[in-house]
Scaffold this active site. Structure first.
Site, PDB file in Angstrom:
ATOM      1  N   LYS A   1     -36.513  31.216  -1.115  1.00 30.94           N
ATOM      2  CA  LYS A   1     -36.332  30.180   0.383  1.00 30.94           C
ATOM      3  C   LYS A   1     -34.584  29.826  -0.474  1.00 30.94           C
ATOM      4  O   LYS A   1     -34.832  29.571  -1.867  1.00 30.94           O
ATOM      5  CB  LYS A   1     -37.056  29.267   0.597  1.00 30.94           C
ATOM      6  CG  LYS A   1     -36.737  28.388   1.813  1.00 30.94           C
ATOM      7  CD  LYS A   1     -37.645  27.323   2.621  1.00 30.94           C
ATOM      8  CE  LYS A   1     -37.231  27.244   3.568  1.00 30.94           C
ATOM      9  NZ  LYS A   1     -38.067  26.088   4.985  1.00 30.94           N
TER      10      LYS A   1
ATOM     11  N   HIS B   1     -34.515  32.295   5.444  1.00 23.94           N
ATOM     12  CA  HIS B   1     -34.461  31.876   4.108  1.00 23.94           C
ATOM     13  C   HIS B   1     -33.096  32.473   3.249  1.00 23.94           C
ATOM     14  O   HIS B   1     -33.305  32.224   1.613  1.00 23.94           O
ATOM     15  CB  HIS B   1     -35.130  32.288   3.094  1.00 23.94           C
ATOM     16  CG  HIS B   1     -36.541  31.843   4.005  1.00 23.94           C
ATOM     17  ND1 HIS B   1     -37.643  31.410   2.744  1.00 23.94           N
ATOM     18  CD2 HIS B   1     -36.746  30.863   4.710  1.00 23.94           C
ATOM     19  CE1 HIS B   1     -39.124  31.153   3.555  1.00 23.94           C
ATOM     20  NE2 HIS B   1     -38.023  30.520   4.367  1.00 23.94           N
TER      21      HIS B   1
ATOM     22  N   GLU C   1     -41.958  34.943  -2.402  1.00 19.61           N
ATOM     23  CA  GLU C   1     -41.906  34.823  -1.001  1.00 19.61           C
ATOM     24  C   GLU C   1     -39.764  33.382  -1.068  1.00 19.61           C
ATOM     25  O   GLU C   1     -40.776  32.273  -1.780  1.00 19.61           O
ATOM     26  CB  GLU C   1     -41.858  33.633   0.308  1.00 19.61           C
ATOM     27  CG  GLU C   1     -40.919  33.643   1.211  1.00 19.61           C
ATOM     28  CD  GLU C   1     -41.969  32.984   2.286  1.00 19.61           C
ATOM     29  OE1 GLU C   1     -43.023  32.823   2.181  1.00 19.61           O
ATOM     30  OE2 GLU C   1     -40.858  32.535   3.423  1.00 19.61           O
TER      31      GLU C   1
ATOM     32  N   ASP D   1     -43.526  35.150  11.291  1.00 29.70           N
ATOM     33  CA  ASP D   1     -43.253  33.963  10.256  1.00 29.70           C
ATOM     34  C   ASP D   1     -42.413  33.089  11.467  1.00 29.70           C
ATOM     35  O   ASP D   1     -41.370  32.976  11.110  1.00 29.70           O
ATOM     36  CB  ASP D   1     -43.437  34.030   9.042  1.00 29.70           C
ATOM     37  CG  ASP D   1     -42.990  32.121   8.562  1.00 29.70           C
ATOM     38  OD1 ASP D   1     -43.518  31.432   9.412  1.00 29.70           O
ATOM     39  OD2 ASP D   1     -43.074  32.431   7.611  1.00 29.70           O
TER      40      ASP D   1
ATOM     41  N   ASP E   1     -33.104  27.121   8.906  1.00 25.57           N
ATOM     42  CA  ASP E   1     -34.365  28.408   8.921  1.00 25.57           C
ATOM     43  C   ASP E   1     -34.965  27.670  10.454  1.00 25.57           C
ATOM     44  O   ASP E   1     -36.464  26.829   9.960  1.00 25.57           O
ATOM     45  CB  ASP E   1     -35.011  28.050   8.014  1.00 25.57           C
ATOM     46  CG  ASP E   1     -36.359  29.100   7.458  1.00 25.57           C
ATOM     47  OD1 ASP E   1     -36.287  29.509   8.419  1.00 25.57           O
ATOM     48  OD2 ASP E   1     -37.157  28.143   6.316  1.00 25.57           O
TER      49      ASP E   1
ATOM     50  N   TRP F   1     -45.576  31.207  -0.931  1.00 28.59           N
ATOM     51  CA  TRP F   1     -44.661  29.974  -0.839  1.00 28.59           C
ATOM     52  C   TRP F   1     -44.827  28.662  -1.478  1.00 28.59           C
ATOM     53  O   TRP F   1     -45.162  28.099  -1.232  1.00 28.59           O
ATOM     54  CB  TRP F   1     -43.857  30.131   0.260  1.00 28.59           C
ATOM     55  CG  TRP F   1     -42.386  29.659   0.845  1.00 28.59           C
ATOM     56  CD1 TRP F   1     -41.838  29.346  -0.140  1.00 28.59           C
ATOM     57  CD2 TRP F   1     -42.377  28.637   1.388  1.00 28.59           C
ATOM     58  NE1 TRP F   1     -40.877  28.749   0.939  1.00 28.59           N
ATOM     59  CE2 TRP F   1     -41.270  27.666   1.458  1.00 28.59           C
ATOM     60  CE3 TRP F   1     -43.669  27.984   2.003  1.00 28.59           C
ATOM     61  CZ2 TRP F   1     -40.915  25.913   1.496  1.00 28.59           C
ATOM     62  CZ3 TRP F   1     -43.418  26.558   2.338  1.00 28.59           C
ATOM     63  CH2 TRP F   1     -42.037  25.231   2.919  1.00 28.59           C
TER      64      TRP F   1
ATOM     65  N   ASP G   1     -38.205  36.358   3.757  1.00 32.57           N
ATOM     66  CA  ASP G   1     -38.561  35.867   5.069  1.00 32.57           C
ATOM     67  C   ASP G   1     -36.966  36.068   5.548  1.00 32.57           C
ATOM     68  O   ASP G   1     -35.859  34.759   5.022  1.00 32.57           O
ATOM     69  CB  ASP G   1     -38.954  34.894   4.743  1.00 32.57           C
ATOM     70  CG  ASP G   1     -38.906  33.554   6.283  1.00 32.57           C
ATOM     71  OD1 ASP G   1     -38.012  33.272   7.013  1.00 32.57           O
ATOM     72  OD2 ASP G   1     -40.047  32.957   6.050  1.00 32.57           O
TER      73      ASP G   1
ATOM     74  N   HIS H   1     -40.901  37.971   6.355  1.00 29.67           N
ATOM     75  CA  HIS H   1     -41.724  37.165   7.368  1.00 29.67           C
ATOM     76  C   HIS H   1     -40.635  37.426   7.814  1.00 29.67           C
ATOM     77  O   HIS H   1     -38.899  37.325   7.585  1.00 29.67           O
ATOM     78  CB  HIS H   1     -41.658  36.018   6.504  1.00 29.67           C
ATOM     79  CG  HIS H   1     -42.658  35.703   5.667  1.00 29.67           C
ATOM     80  ND1 HIS H   1     -43.432  34.111   5.848  1.00 29.67           N
ATOM     81  CD2 HIS H   1     -44.087  36.038   6.002  1.00 29.67           C
ATOM     82  CE1 HIS H   1     -44.067  33.626   5.064  1.00 29.67           C
ATOM     83  NE2 HIS H   1     -45.043  35.150   5.278  1.00 29.67           N
TER      84      HIS H   1
ATOM     85  N   ASP I   1     -37.519  28.730  12.512  1.00 29.26           N
ATOM     86  CA  ASP I   1     -38.808  29.136  13.130  1.00 29.26           C
ATOM     87  C   ASP I   1     -38.949  29.659  14.258  1.00 29.26           C
ATOM     88  O   ASP I   1     -40.314  29.702  14.676  1.00 29.26           O
ATOM     89  CB  ASP I   1     -39.751  29.138  11.903  1.00 29.26           C
ATOM     90  CG  ASP I   1     -39.818  29.132  10.737  1.00 29.26           C
ATOM     91  OD1 ASP I   1     -39.733  30.144   9.649  1.00 29.26           O
ATOM     92  OD2 ASP I   1     -39.657  28.276   9.667  1.00 29.26           O
TER      93      ASP I   1
HETATM   94  C1  RNT Z   1     -41.342  28.392   4.433  1.00 31.32           C
HETATM   95  C2  RNT Z   1     -41.639  29.772   4.842  1.00 31.32           C
HETATM   96  C3  RNT Z   1     -42.995  29.714   4.475  1.00 31.32           C
HETATM   97  C4  RNT Z   1     -43.865  29.396   5.799  1.00 31.32           C
HETATM   98  C5  RNT Z   1     -45.275  29.184   6.283  1.00 31.32           C
HETATM   99  C6  RNT Z   1     -46.181  28.529   6.280  1.00 31.32           C
HETATM  100  O1  RNT Z   1     -39.981  28.301   4.706  1.00 31.32           O
HETATM  101  O2  RNT Z   1     -41.320  30.576   5.392  1.00 31.32           O
HETATM  102  O3  RNT Z   1     -43.182  31.097   4.222  1.00 31.32           O
HETATM  103  O4  RNT Z   1     -42.953  29.589   6.859  1.00 31.32           O
HETATM  104  O5  RNT Z   1     -46.061  29.938   4.487  1.00 31.32           O
HETATM  105 ZN    ZN Z   2     -41.763  32.126   5.611  1.00 33.51          ZN
END
Ligand code: RNT
Ligand code: ZN
Length: 413
Positions: free
Chosen positions: A224, A258, A222, A322, A290, A181, A255, A282, A292
């Site tokens: 985004k 994303h 990945e 994640d 985003d 990523w 993810d 993820h 998290d």
């Molecule tokens: C970032 C991505 C990625 C990170 C990690 C730390 O938006 O989701 O996966 O969160 O690699």
């Molecule tokens: Zn991620």
């Protein structure tokens, strides 16, 4: 206890579900747990602040600041999480004994302590090159940088990471998912959207020239849609990453933080399953952005799990967590999020999938609604409690977490 489970099992049987089979299937499902919840994504290899458009907010005491502390915290969390686990590492968690090398020159030996850790515990390792929080990130760009020195530095980091992933798989005997990523993007509207993507493509192609055993290493990419400070454009968009992965025979990674707010990863899984042998996830919780947040037992987590299970794809989807919340006890954050994902999988396994599909295909939507709603109030909690007790983990993990906080976390400098 036994009585409640037996009764619950009966109720599920009356709905056409075998609870024993569900528990068995959940025992076989592996979750790759991210190491970075333990230290707010800081790692050990650089003094740079977190960058790349991601952020861990909060200042709860007890953050792990050394490999020993992080390993102890992961042990604590893993002792409270049932089921099969892998540990997901980032390159920034390299452990240098003496000589410190740049990310372009990291080697398997810098991760030997993690391999020893994994082998002692009988778990597999996944890996991620770290393209953020580093002085060689120039103008928010890495693999797509127009500066050849910067671009090639990060290509070398990617190449080094492939070798480390293969080392992980060889040593642990468990295949390693190597996820790429990059945070590359622009705050404002770019004049050239294609150039950076062409350079990203070239860089990934260069990285993929490193030979690796495809039975041992699964390379994932990945995508985004935006990041903080990267609002207008990301190089690794969904279309880029999906097309790249499919054309190069690597695995796409989604993810669920994303995408645009009304886009649901749960709806995307079935499409990807038709076109890719493996897919990767993820699992996170985006709150307005985003962000998290810790994964909850919420509708989208349940729906994602439902899609994996309904299409019999537990062995085709690499499931990883994640998220990074620094505002609450970090061990609890780990345990709560991973358990919620496992709960969602169990709930999905406790659905009479074939019966539900038949109702849809026969256009029996009244019956389908009835049955799906009945399932929502079935005694799921008793099956979950049975799973926990068979796995030998406590139901009330908060007491354990609080004890660890008092004895260990608050005493950290
Ligand atoms: C970032 C991505 C990625 C990170 C990690 C730390 O938006 O989701 O996966 O969160 O690699
Ligand atoms: Zn991620």
């Amino acid at each position: 206890m036994m009585k409640r489970y037996d009764e619950a099992k009966e109720i599920y049987a009356s709905l056409g579900v075998d609870a024993e089979m569900a528990i068995e299937a959940l025992r076989g499902a592996t979750i790759s747990v991210h190491c970075w919840q333990g230290d707010d994504v800081i790692g050990f290899d650089s003094k740079e602040a977190l960058s790349g458009g991601i952020q861990a907010t909060g200042d709860y005491p007890g953050r792990a600041t050394t490999p020993e502390e992080l390993m102890a915290d992961i042990d604590k969390a893993f002792s409270l999480i049932p089921g099969k686990k892998k540990l997901n590492l980032h390159a920034s968690y390299a452990i240098f004994d003496g000589e410190i090398v740049g990310r372009d020159k990291i080697e398997p030996k810098h991760f030997k302590k993690w391999v020893d850790y994994a082998k002692e515990r009988g778990i597999g390792l996944d890996f991620n090159p770290t393209f953020f929080a580093h002085p060689m990130v120039k103008d928010n760009l890495t693999l797509s940088s127009p500066d050849e020195e910067v671009r090639s530095y990060w290509v070398n980091h990617g190449k080094a990471s492939v070798k480390i992933a293969e080392y992980f798989a060889s040593e642990t005997g468990v295949p390693c998912v190597l996820n790429f990523w990059i945070p590359d993007g622009y705050k404002d509207i770019p004049a050239d959207r294609l150039g950076p993507r062409a350079r990203f493509m070239k860089s990934m192609d260069e990285i993929l020239t490193v030979p690796y055993d495809k039975e041992k290493v699964y390379i994932t990419l990945e995508s985004k849609v935006f990041g903080i400070g990267l609002e207008s454009y990301t190089v690794g968009s969904a279309e880029f990453c999906l097309s790249y992965a499919n054309s190069r025979g690597i695995t796409p990674l989604m993810d669920n933080g994303h995408y645009h707010p009304t886009e649901m990863v749960s709806d995307k899984l079935s499409s990807l399953l038709l076109f890719s042998d493996k897919i990767a996830l993820h699992v996170t919780r985006p709150v307005r952005w985003d962000s998290d947040h810790v994964v909850l037992f919420d509708d989208e987590t349940k729906e994602i799990a439902k899609e994996i299970v309904a299409h019999d794809a537990l062995d085709r989807v690499f499931i990883a967590t994640d998220y990074f919340d620094a505002s609450i006890n970090r061990i609890s954050a780990w345990v709560t999020g991973v358990r919620n994902l496992q709960k969602a999988l169990l709930l999905a396994l406790l659905r009479p999938t074939d019966k539900l599909k038949a109702l849809q295909d026969n256009n029996e939507f009244t019956e389908l609604m009835y049955l799906q709603e009945e399932l929502k109030t079935a005694p799921f909690g008793d099956i979950w409690a049975e799973f926990l007790s068979r796995e030998g983990v406590v139901a009330d993990y908060l007491a354990e977490v609080k004890k660890y906080e008092k004895e260990v976390l608050v005493n950290r400098a």
